[in-house]
Design a protein around this motif. Sequence first.
Motif, PDB file in Angstrom:
ATOM      1  N   PHE A 177       0.833  -1.202   0.000  1.00 44.77           N
ATOM      2  CA  PHE A 177       0.000   0.000   0.000  1.00 44.77           C
ATOM      3  C   PHE A 177       0.864   1.247   0.000  1.00 44.77           C
ATOM      4  O   PHE A 177       1.964   1.282   0.558  1.00 44.77           O
ATOM      5  CB  PHE A 177      -0.918   0.016   1.227  1.00 44.77           C
ATOM      6  CG  PHE A 177      -2.246  -0.645   0.979  1.00 44.77           C
ATOM      7  CD1 PHE A 177      -3.394   0.108   0.813  1.00 44.77           C
ATOM      8  CD2 PHE A 177      -2.338  -2.025   0.898  1.00 44.77           C
ATOM      9  CE1 PHE A 177      -4.617  -0.498   0.585  1.00 44.77           C
ATOM     10  CE2 PHE A 177      -3.552  -2.647   0.670  1.00 44.77           C
ATOM     11  CZ  PHE A 177      -4.699  -1.881   0.510  1.00 44.77           C
ATOM     12  N   ASP A 178       0.346   2.294  -0.632  1.00 44.79           N
ATOM     13  CA  ASP A 178       0.988   3.607  -0.632  1.00 44.79           C
ATOM     14  C   ASP A 178       0.606   4.325   0.657  1.00 44.79           C
ATOM     15  O   ASP A 178      -0.578   4.373   1.007  1.00 44.79           O
ATOM     16  CB  ASP A 178       0.519   4.422  -1.845  1.00 44.79           C
ATOM     17  CG  ASP A 178       1.322   5.708  -2.029  1.00 44.79           C
ATOM     18  OD1 ASP A 178       1.600   6.380  -1.018  1.00 44.79           O
ATOM     19  OD2 ASP A 178       1.654   6.032  -3.178  1.00 44.79           O
ATOM     20  N   ASP A 181      -2.364   6.603   0.646  1.00 42.44           N
ATOM     21  CA  ASP A 181      -3.699   6.066   0.403  1.00 42.44           C
ATOM     22  C   ASP A 181      -4.682   6.622   1.434  1.00 42.44           C
ATOM     23  O   ASP A 181      -4.357   6.748   2.614  1.00 42.44           O
ATOM     24  CB  ASP A 181      -3.656   4.533   0.472  1.00 42.44           C
ATOM     25  CG  ASP A 181      -4.995   3.896   0.142  1.00 42.44           C
ATOM     26  OD1 ASP A 181      -5.855   3.862   1.046  1.00 42.44           O
ATOM     27  OD2 ASP A 181      -5.178   3.443  -0.998  1.00 42.44           O
ATOM     28  N   GLU A 182      -5.891   6.946   0.984  1.00 40.02           N
ATOM     29  CA  GLU A 182      -6.864   7.569   1.881  1.00 40.02           C
ATOM     30  C   GLU A 182      -7.201   6.692   3.072  1.00 40.02           C
ATOM     31  O   GLU A 182      -7.543   7.190   4.152  1.00 40.02           O
ATOM     32  CB  GLU A 182      -8.140   7.903   1.107  1.00 40.02           C
ATOM     33  CG  GLU A 182      -8.844   6.690   0.513  1.00 40.02           C
ATOM     34  CD  GLU A 182     -10.146   7.078  -0.172  1.00 40.02           C
ATOM     35  OE1 GLU A 182     -10.541   8.245  -0.032  1.00 40.02           O
ATOM     36  OE2 GLU A 182     -10.753   6.207  -0.821  1.00 40.02           O
TER      37      GLU A 182
END
Length: 398
Positions: A177-178, A181-182
């Motif tokens: 995951f980045d 990311d929200e």
Amino acid sequence: MLERPPPGATATAVALLAFHAAGERPHRLADALTFLKARQLKSDDLRIDGGWWTNTSGEKPVVEATAWVVRCLATLRCSLHPGSPDLARAVEWLRQNHDTSGGWGSFLGCPPRTWLTCLAIRALVEAAPHDPAIEAGVEWLLDQRLFPTAWGAEPGNAAPRVAHTAMALTTLLKAGFDPRDEHLARRFDWLAEHIDTTSLDEVRNRVETTKVFLKTSDGSEIWRPPPLMHYALPVAATALLRHPRAQEPAVADRLAEAVNTIVAKQCDDGSWPNSHDMNLTLWGVWPCVELLAATREIRLARPGDQVVWLEGAVVVRQAAWREASFEKIARPLLARRPRLHPIRWARRHWAWVVLVASGLAGGTGLLLELIDAKDLALGLLVPGVLLVIQTVMQRRQS
């Protein structure tokens, strides 16, 4: 941890990981692998075969041990080492004990828990990065119905905890995951807000314990999984290193405070204090070593930053400061001129003060015709001699 009776599979795997994280060759690697191989269970039951048990799990194979050993073997790339345990069987054990909800408990039939789900995902990311169980575990962690604000020990109404939130964030990043990311950004902000940078552990979350009701042929029995010790500060600081705004003062200051606390609290023997009892524990050493090792990998330059190569120095100008003058950026690094303290200077150069004061007073008297030039010369003779004496003494002292 082979020297401390009775040795355990979990502690042995974590000790090997600590050596690896610190960049050192693992101590007694061959003996450790032989011990882990002897501890690996063999059974016709796939829910038992290939797993490891802890010294407190009653020889039941559990995620608390198996996940750590799998991660260790995969990280150290020693599965082909002569005498190494069977990594493939261990990975299969994690698959067989994967709950249908997507998370992991101690073993199949135990309710999934955040920490154990993270342990299993981290192990599979290292040993079988394309395994479908990873995606299922990630979805379980990201389920807003289970963890609406931040992560707690268990899904549902459990209070959010710093240690569990940090562990989940680090796990999701390892899963690809980045950090921007929200789903993660809000959790990073929550973590930065709630971390206590003055204490190694978290109040009311030092040791995680629970009990499980297992179905048996006679009805059900109560089983207590191995307790989990949480050193929240190093775990949280490791996660905050990947905060999307880690370079901003609000986050960077918290990180600096956390690292300073961890370094200051290290014991003379290299370990960290055990907040649970008086015994030396590897659970205090491992997360601190992991954090300190992670600080070596901090990315100073990011997209949009400017790298300025100077003679004897390299300066990274962040994107937000591209228009700022170099003098303003480098001001904290420049040597500051010492402030002049008149009283201190006068005490150090008192002979000069006497000479100047005598000269001013004598000059004024000469202008007013109160004294003649001969009197002025005689008046300056004593201060002049004192100045010579002070200068000679200062040179000898230096």
